[in-house]
Design an enzyme around this catalytic site. Structure first.
Site: not given
Length: 475
Positions: A131, A186, A189-190, A193
């Site tokens: 990232s 990940k 995480h996105n 986001e």
């Protein structure tokens, strides 16, 4: 070329792949690169490489032969079938114990499958979430590797050298866990986001459409917030965006079409939350908000046919801005609490041993959601590694309790003015639901039993003891 002895091989020289290769080179590693088409290889080596430690190969066999054993080959290609195609091409060329690394945005079930398939053939596999975009890849990304545990010592030196660093020179990269855990983290995480971006957009819309603030005024607010507990990359770039002017002197952000794009990772996060039975309401609303934005023509038509309130704000602007700050901060706490609850559920479901504090540290630098806020999450899990929910940590419990009055006022203000804030309101509903000793699900269970004989448990019964009632009574 047969006497070349490179440290790592990288396949795929798009924006991220090229930037990672240059990052590795700048940290003293010799990198073999391969791409489906030759011009990207030539451009990287002849125009961008500074130390002549990036060596290009058009032939895949020569590329593989140049890498030190155990070979470390990183794929930076489009997720999906392209990754599988390259793995099939590499298998006849590599040796037992060699490591294939997928650094793309792959879906975690694919990484679970690839780990099992490659380990069964004597190879090693790592699915690494990367990232930070182009700048992060070039200057220091957040890297989230998972897969074959035995492969970590072989790649650790390279990955931690090229990753972003935070206080005490701590690398934003550490081992996540087994098989697909790296890509799962990940993905979450996105998803977070998505939530962070939607919350900021809602704060912006309240300022613009309720308070009537100018772009310059909003720029000043976000700039000030970035010096507070809301300090983060996304708040910082929002301040920059709001002051940026187009060639004709108008603010560029006002000239951008209001339809949001996405690459699917937010949807994956929401989908797996449904599959695992975990309430991920804020991120789900953030995904749906992007879908709603995409039906622009339909919304324009609806705006002419459907009416809403036409109020003029006459209150205390300074107080409302403070309330928006608190609503944004409280909603952000809920977003991360939900994201970490999903990580906890996935760890239990897939038998992963996740270091939750370590994950927060990995997100402290290099990635899109980097913020000072994450230090507090690391502290929370360092203090209590068995923490059930982030809302129960003393720091976050205190913060959300102090923020909720402003949070509630902002939600009421936006609703009364007809301004949609789905992320803020859904996070408030989650908070109220999570702290509720009793929810109306007792009525829901009665309904299910009435029409479908689905049974129910009783407050005065034993756990696991189910009852059914014939609800239609004769007069």
């Amino acid at each position: 070329m047969n006497n070349v002895n490179t440290d790592i091989g990288l396949i795929g020289l798009g924006v991220m792949g090229s930037s990672l290769a240059l990052n590795m080179e700048s940290h003293g590693f010799t990198v073999a690169v391969h791409n489906r088409t030759a011009p990207q290889i030539d451009n990287l080596i002849n125009n961008r490489s500074k130390f002549n430690k990036i060596i290009g190969f058009e032939d895949l066999k020569e590329f593989v032969s140049s890498i030190k054993k155990p070979r470390k080959i990183m794929l930076m290609v489009v997720a999906g079938s392209v990754v599988d195609d390259y793995i099939k091409k590499l298998i006849p060329l590599i040796d037992q114990g060699d490591i294939i690394i997928d650094g793309g945005n792959s879906h975690y079930p694919d990484s679970i499958r690839r780990t099992k398939e490659l380990e069964a053939q004597g190879f090693q596999f790592i699915g690494a979430g990367v990232s930070g975009g182009e700048e992060g890849a070039l200057k220091g990304p957040s890297i989230m590797p998972g897969g074959s545990v035995s492969a970590w010592p072989e790649v650790r030196g390279i990955f931690q050298a090229i990753s972003a660093k935070v206080e005490g020179n701590e690398p934003c990269c550490d081992w996540i866990g087994e098989d697909g855990s790296g890509h799962f983290v990940k993905m979450v995480h996105n998803g977070i986001e998505y939530g962070d971006m939607q919350l900021i957009c809602e704060a912006y819309q309240i300022m613009r459409d309720v308070l009537g603030m100018s772009n310059d005024e909003m720029h000043q607010v976000f700039k000030k917030w970035n010096e507070s507990e809301l300090d983060s990359y996304l708040i910082e770039i929002t301040a920059d965006i709001l002051k940026f002017k187009d060639k004709d002197g108008t603010y560029l952000v006002d000239n951008i079409l209001d339809t949001a794009g996405q690459k699917g990772t937010g949807k994956w996060t929401a989908t797996v939350a449904l599959e695992l039975g975990t309430p991920l309401t804020l991120i789900g609303e953030a995904v749906f908000s992007r879908y709603l934005s995409s039906i622009k023509q339909e919304r324009v038509k609806a705006s002419k046919l459907l009416s809403g309130p036409s109020l003029t704000f006459e209150g205390d602007k300074v107080q409302v801005l403070n309330d928006i700050h608190d609503a944004l901060y409280a909603s952000k706490i809920v977003s991360y609490a939900q994201g970490y609850a999903l990580l906890t559920k996935a760890a239990s479901e897939f038998n992963w041993n996740l270091n939750y504090g370590g994950i927060a540290l990995m997100w402290r630098g290099g990635c899109i959601i980097r913020s000072t806020f994450l230090t507090k999450i690391k502290d929370a899990y360092d203090t209590n590694s068995e923490l059930e929910n982030l809302l129960l940590d003393p720091f976050f419990k205190d913060k959300i309790n102090k923020s909720q009055d402003g949070w509630r006022r902002v939600c009421s203000l936006a609703i009364s003015h007809g301004v949609p804030i789905p992320a803020m309101t859904s996070s408030l509903s989650y908070f109220d639901g999570y702290r509720a000793k009793r929810l109306p699900a007792n009525l829901l269970q009665a309904q299910r039993d009435y029409f479908g004989a689905h049974t129910y448990e009783r407050l005065d019964g034993n756990k696991g003891e189910f009852f059914h009632t014939e609800w239609i009574q004769s007069d």
